[in-house]
Design a protein around this motif. Structure first.
Motif, PDB file in Angstrom:
ATOM      1  N   LEU A   1      38.813  47.875  31.315  1.00  0.00           N
ATOM      2  CA  LEU A   1      37.828  46.873  31.731  1.00  0.00           C
ATOM      3  C   LEU A   1      37.372  47.141  33.165  1.00  0.00           C
ATOM      4  O   LEU A   1      36.191  47.063  33.479  1.00  0.00           O
ATOM      5  N   HIS A   2      38.328  47.491  34.000  1.00  0.00           N
ATOM      6  CA  HIS A   2      37.972  47.769  35.395  1.00  0.00           C
ATOM      7  C   HIS A   2      36.987  48.930  35.472  1.00  0.00           C
ATOM      8  O   HIS A   2      35.980  48.858  36.181  1.00  0.00           O
ATOM      9  N   GLN A   3      37.270  49.959  34.713  1.00  0.00           N
ATOM     10  CA  GLN A   3      36.384  51.124  34.717  1.00  0.00           C
ATOM     11  C   GLN A   3      34.978  50.732  34.246  1.00  0.00           C
ATOM     12  O   GLN A   3      33.978  51.151  34.816  1.00  0.00           O
ATOM     13  N   HIS A   4      34.970  49.923  33.198  1.00  0.00           N
ATOM     14  CA  HIS A   4      33.689  49.491  32.653  1.00  0.00           C
ATOM     15  C   HIS A   4      32.889  48.719  33.712  1.00  0.00           C
ATOM     16  O   HIS A   4      31.699  48.967  33.915  1.00  0.00           O
ATOM     17  N   LEU A   5      33.566  47.803  34.384  1.00  0.00           N
ATOM     18  CA  LEU A   5      32.879  47.021  35.421  1.00  0.00           C
ATOM     19  C   LEU A   5      32.419  47.926  36.550  1.00  0.00           C
ATOM     20  O   LEU A   5      31.328  47.763  37.096  1.00  0.00           O
ATOM     21  N   GLU A   6      33.237  48.883  36.877  1.00  0.00           N
ATOM     22  CA  GLU A   6      32.874  49.816  37.929  1.00  0.00           C
ATOM     23  C   GLU A   6      31.621  50.622  37.514  1.00  0.00           C
ATOM     24  O   GLU A   6      30.713  50.821  38.317  1.00  0.00           O
ATOM     25  N   ASP A   7      31.591  51.043  36.257  1.00  0.00           N
ATOM     26  CA  ASP A   7      30.426  51.779  35.758  1.00  0.00           C
ATOM     27  C   ASP A   7      29.150  50.951  35.850  1.00  0.00           C
ATOM     28  O   ASP A   7      28.055  51.484  35.979  1.00  0.00           O
ATOM     29  N   LEU A   8      29.330  49.637  35.742  1.00  0.00           N
ATOM     30  CA  LEU A   8      28.159  48.749  35.813  1.00  0.00           C
ATOM     31  C   LEU A   8      27.866  48.361  37.254  1.00  0.00           C
ATOM     32  O   LEU A   8      27.086  47.454  37.514  1.00  0.00           O
ATOM     33  N   ASP A   9      28.532  49.018  38.176  1.00  0.00           N
ATOM     34  CA  ASP A   9      28.320  48.721  39.594  1.00  0.00           C
ATOM     35  C   ASP A   9      28.876  47.343  39.960  1.00  0.00           C
ATOM     36  O   ASP A   9      28.402  46.703  40.883  1.00  0.00           O
ATOM     37  N   GLY A  10      29.865  46.907  39.192  1.00  0.00           N
ATOM     38  CA  GLY A  10      30.441  45.591  39.449  1.00  0.00           C
ATOM     39  C   GLY A  10      31.867  45.673  39.953  1.00  0.00           C
ATOM     40  O   GLY A  10      32.616  44.686  39.899  1.00  0.00           O
ATOM     41  N   GLY A  11      32.237  46.827  40.447  1.00  0.00           N
ATOM     42  CA  GLY A  11      33.607  47.034  40.900  1.00  0.00           C
ATOM     43  C   GLY A  11      34.010  46.156  42.076  1.00  0.00           C
ATOM     44  O   GLY A  11      35.191  46.008  42.371  1.00  0.00           O
ATOM     45  N   GLU A  12      32.998  45.584  42.713  1.00  0.00           N
ATOM     46  CA  GLU A  12      33.327  44.685  43.832  1.00  0.00           C
ATOM     47  C   GLU A  12      33.621  43.269  43.360  1.00  0.00           C
ATOM     48  O   GLU A  12      33.997  42.415  44.134  1.00  0.00           O
ATOM     49  N   TYR A  13      33.388  43.025  42.082  1.00  0.00           N
ATOM     50  CA  TYR A  13      33.678  41.730  41.469  1.00  0.00           C
ATOM     51  C   TYR A  13      32.956  40.556  42.146  1.00  0.00           C
ATOM     52  O   TYR A  13      33.461  39.432  42.145  1.00  0.00           O
ATOM     53  N   LEU A  14      31.776  40.840  42.691  1.00  0.00           N
ATOM     54  CA  LEU A  14      31.041  39.771  43.378  1.00  0.00           C
ATOM     55  C   LEU A  14      30.712  38.605  42.446  1.00  0.00           C
ATOM     56  O   LEU A  14      30.545  37.476  42.884  1.00  0.00           O
ATOM     57  N   PHE A  15      30.635  38.917  41.155  1.00  0.00           N
ATOM     58  CA  PHE A  15      30.295  37.865  40.193  1.00  0.00           C
ATOM     59  C   PHE A  15      31.367  36.777  40.121  1.00  0.00           C
ATOM     60  O   PHE A  15      31.149  35.723  39.541  1.00  0.00           O
ATOM     61  N   ALA A  16      32.537  37.034  40.708  1.00  0.00           N
ATOM     62  CA  ALA A  16      33.620  36.038  40.635  1.00  0.00           C
ATOM     63  C   ALA A  16      33.696  35.171  41.892  1.00  0.00           C
ATOM     64  O   ALA A  16      34.596  34.346  42.025  1.00  0.00           O
ATOM     65  N   ILE A  17      32.746  35.360  42.783  1.00  0.00           N
ATOM     66  CA  ILE A  17      32.778  34.633  44.063  1.00  0.00           C
ATOM     67  C   ILE A  17      32.891  33.127  43.892  1.00  0.00           C
ATOM     68  O   ILE A  17      33.714  32.480  44.523  1.00  0.00           O
ATOM     69  N   ARG A  18      32.047  32.602  43.029  1.00  0.00           N
ATOM     70  CA  ARG A  18      32.004  31.152  42.923  1.00  0.00           C
ATOM     71  C   ARG A  18      33.318  30.579  42.391  1.00  0.00           C
ATOM     72  O   ARG A  18      33.806  29.565  42.854  1.00  0.00           O
ATOM     73  N   MET A  19      33.883  31.264  41.389  1.00  0.00           N
ATOM     74  CA  MET A  19      35.138  30.771  40.825  1.00  0.00           C
ATOM     75  C   MET A  19      36.203  30.659  41.907  1.00  0.00           C
ATOM     76  O   MET A  19      36.963  29.700  41.957  1.00  0.00           O
ATOM     77  N   LEU A  20      36.249  31.652  42.792  1.00  0.00           N
ATOM     78  CA  LEU A  20      37.288  31.652  43.823  1.00  0.00           C
ATOM     79  C   LEU A  20      36.964  30.698  44.965  1.00  0.00           C
ATOM     80  O   LEU A  20      37.844  30.046  45.508  1.00  0.00           O
ATOM     81  N   MET A  21      35.698  30.610  45.322  1.00  0.00           N
ATOM     82  CA  MET A  21      35.361  29.783  46.481  1.00  0.00           C
ATOM     83  C   MET A  21      35.469  28.294  46.211  1.00  0.00           C
ATOM     84  O   MET A  21      35.929  27.545  47.056  1.00  0.00           O
ATOM     85  N   VAL A  22      35.036  27.857  45.052  1.00  0.00           N
ATOM     86  CA  VAL A  22      35.132  26.421  44.776  1.00  0.00           C
ATOM     87  C   VAL A  22      36.135  26.142  43.659  1.00  0.00           C
ATOM     88  O   VAL A  22      36.115  25.082  43.046  1.00  0.00           O
ATOM     89  N   LEU A  23      37.044  27.096  43.485  1.00  0.00           N
ATOM     90  CA  LEU A  23      38.150  26.933  42.530  1.00  0.00           C
ATOM     91  C   LEU A  23      37.722  26.321  41.200  1.00  0.00           C
ATOM     92  O   LEU A  23      38.270  25.312  40.780  1.00  0.00           O
ATOM     93  N   PHE A  24      36.738  26.951  40.565  1.00  0.00           N
ATOM     94  CA  PHE A  24      36.341  26.593  39.205  1.00  0.00           C
ATOM     95  C   PHE A  24      35.726  25.209  39.078  1.00  0.00           C
ATOM     96  O   PHE A  24      35.654  24.670  37.977  1.00  0.00           O
TER      97      PHE A  24
END
Lengths: 214, 423
Positions: free
Chosen positions: B272-295
């Protein structure tokens, strides 16, 4: 031109919406993509996006529109999403002049992080709030002219000009794409990875539209 | 306004009644999944029974309950104060009363300090427009809507100016914080949220105010009646979260947690990590909101609170209170008596057991990992671009089960520790 190009043509444009906090970016997008307006919409944290399609010259053109957090402090992460954007809507709130004064900063930000935008539009949102207007239509127009942007006043609340504004940006992008680029292999490659990039076209004209001109 | 039908023997208690939603928005909010479950959820009766006559709290018993079934809404606020390390379970009622009064005095002194600089603080009103120009000069009266108060003489102090400039941003966010809750129909409650965030921002210039802090603060004001108590509860929650909100021109603190997330996925699900990395998502920026406002955005109001208390219980460390009150002694806490292990939350215990007691990942990172894992198949199969990733993760809103997510998170944590140790 191969058969492939004839039938399988598919257009996907990446567009970003930027501007100060609480100018109505998210609501402009939901108004356009879902014809909804949420008076209780929350501040956007990070980025979100929606897609919406339209038909031009009998072809389906899809716009992938990225909505970003307005607070300056998010720029370090949101600017990563400017990459590959071919269109941009820079939004201010006609009732708060500070949001208009910051437009220049947003344009700088865009120029720094994306050299692919061919269509940019300045949007004065909340034009339903005429009674507390703080930025005149003329001010908006003249800034747009000097920066070479399209201009329109919109209201996400009552829908004024929202569809028109988005579609104008999309059409402009479409018409800017030369056939040559469309058929190049590199373009197809980029298209397949959802990142359409185009060389900036220098001779874009400036057209202005306003919903509330008197 | 609070609904108190104790019907849980029949299993039909209306918990949503504790946090009423404005009738016009009932259709817009995600369904609440949390249910108070007899024998699992920490009830008011169980909670009160966990204190000795003097007020010493059997935290072990309390933690066990919370980790099983959360906290009943009627006592959430007071339990959170302990969970977040605000009070020492080994203290007496009397000692805590003294500390509480001391903290209240401290808070009101800070509030007074702020009010002297900006008289709107504590007035029941707040601003959504600037009170001063960016260069510190007073704004022209005519250019601004009448909003009660404006700076009259130029501000030269940098910290003061920075603070004044962000007050309108706080106001803009306050008016759109949890607006669907009846609680915030009352403007004085909005003003309280503004006051607390403003005062916190004044006291923490290194972090300042960043959007999302309003989402963290809002529940505290609803759960704790006294404003000072709410402030302290928020302050304690921010001890855990504040680094996420630290920003510079080129980075946001939350990226540290995103980096940890990347490590975790890379270790437990390299594909999964490789796949996300291939999509240029290896920085996981898409998870910012979940972490910042705790879901907060993925769950209904009550379910988010449930998730938070599960996480905090699992992360509970008996030295929490002391480490906040006497940070100079922090190093003394590393030597652990194995008999104390039961006093730790499930998650924290793993670290203590394995001897990794230094700075470590937070449970939230593993909860995000568990969410990604539940979408693993779809992400691998359907995600052809970062946009698809955002879309697939967007679909989880209202469809997550807090308890399952935490359970999965613990499993992933275990797997991660094993694999990481092997490497």
């Amino acid at each position: 031109m191969s058969d492939d190009d004839e039938r399988g043509e598919e257009y996907l444009f990446k567009i970003v919406i930027i501007g100060d906090s609480a100018v109505g970016k998210s609501n402009l997008l939901t108004r356009y993509a879902r014809n909804e307006f949420n008076p209780n919409s929350k501040a956007t944290i990070g980025v979100e996006f929606q897609t919406q399609s339209m038909v031009i010259d009998g072809k389906e053109v899809k716009a992938q529109i990225w909505d970003t957090a307005g607070q300056e402090r998010f720029r370090a992460v949101t600017s990563a999403y400017y990459r590959g954007a071919v269109g941009a809507l820079v939004v201010y709130d006609i009732t708060r002049s500070s949001t208009f004064e910051n437009v220049g900063r947003w344009l700088d930000e865009l120029n720094t992080h994306s050299d692919t935008t061919v269509a940019k539009m300045l949007i004065g949102n909340k034009c339903d709030l005429e009674s507390i207007r703080a930025v005149s239509v003329e001010e908006g127009k003249s800034l747009a002219e000097s920066e070479g942007l399209f201009f329109m006043e919109t209201s996400a609340l009552d829908s004024t000009n929202v569809k028109t504004a988005f579609e104008m940006v999309i059409r402009e992008i479409y018409s800017n794409m030369s056939r040559k680029q469309l058929n190049s292999d590199s373009y197809k490659e980029e298209l397949s990875s959802n990142r359409v990039s185009l060389v900036k076209n220098d001779n874009e004209g400036t057209k202005t539209f306003s919903c509330c001109s008197r | 306004m609070i609904c108190c039908g104790y019907m849980w023997k029949s299993g039909g208690e209306d918990l949503q009644g504790f946090y009423p939603v404005r009738s016009e928005y009932v259709a817009d909010v995600p369904r609440t999944r949390f249910k108070s479950r007899a024998g699992k959820t920490l009830s008011a009766r169980r909670w009160h029974a966990a204190f000795t006559e003097d007020g010493n709290l059997d935290m072990e018993r309390v933690l066990r309950r919370i980790q099983r079934g959360g906290i009943h809404p009627s006592i959430k606020g007071e339990v959170w104060e302990f969970l977040l390390g605000g009070y020492d379970p080994d203290s007496t009622f009397e000692e805590r009363n003294i500390l509480r009064n001391h903290r209240r005095e401290q808070y009101y002194a800070w509030k007074e300090e702020c009010r002297r600089m900006v008289p709107l603080i504590g007035s029941g009103k707040f601003v959504t427009m600037a009170v001063v120009a960016e260069d510190g000069q007073p704004l022209e009266e005519s250019s601004v809507e009448n909003q009660g108060w404006l700076v009259k003489t130029a501000i030269t102090d940098k910290r003061l100016l920075q603070w004044m400039l962000v007050l309108s941003q706080i106001g803009l966010d306050v008016v759109r914080t949890d607006r669907y809750l009846s609680f915030y129909e009352n403007e004085s409650n909005q003003a309280r949220l503004w006051d607390i965030l403003s005062i916190y921002t004044w006291l923490n210039p290194d972090i300042g105010y960043v959007q999302g802090m309003n989402d963290i603060c809002s529940p505290m004001i609803i759960l704790l009646e006294d404003e000072a108590d709410a402030f302290w509860c928020f302050e304690r929650a921010m001890r855990r979260l504040r680094e996420n909100f630290r920003t510079t021109a080129t980075s946001m603190g939350v990226q540290t947690q995103l980096g940890m997330l990347s490590q975790v996925i890379k270790t437990v699900d390299p594909r999964l990590h490789q796949h996300l990395e291939d999509l240029d998502g290896g920085e996981y920026l898409f998870a910012i909101r979940m972490l910042m406002v705790l879901f907060r955005r993925e769950f209904s109001f009550l379910d988010a609170l449930y998730l938070w208390e599960l996480m905090w219980a699992m992360e509970y460390n008996p030295n929490l209170f002391a480490s906040y009150e006497k940070p100079e002694n922090r190093n003394n806490f590393s030597q652990q008596d194995p008999r104390l292990l039961k006093k730790y939350g499930k998650f924290e215990r793993k670290y203590v057991k394995s001897g990794h007691n230094e700075q470590h990942n937070t449970l939230a990172v593993f909860v995000v990992a568990s969410v990604l894992e539940t979408k693993n198949k779809r992400l691998l199969k359907e995600a052809k671009g970062l946009d698809d990733v955002v879309q697939i993760l967007g679909d989880i809103a209202g469809n997550l089960d807090a308890r399952k997510a935490c359970k999965e998170a613990l499993k992933i944590h275990e797997k991660f520790l094993k694999k990481a140790n092997r490497q």
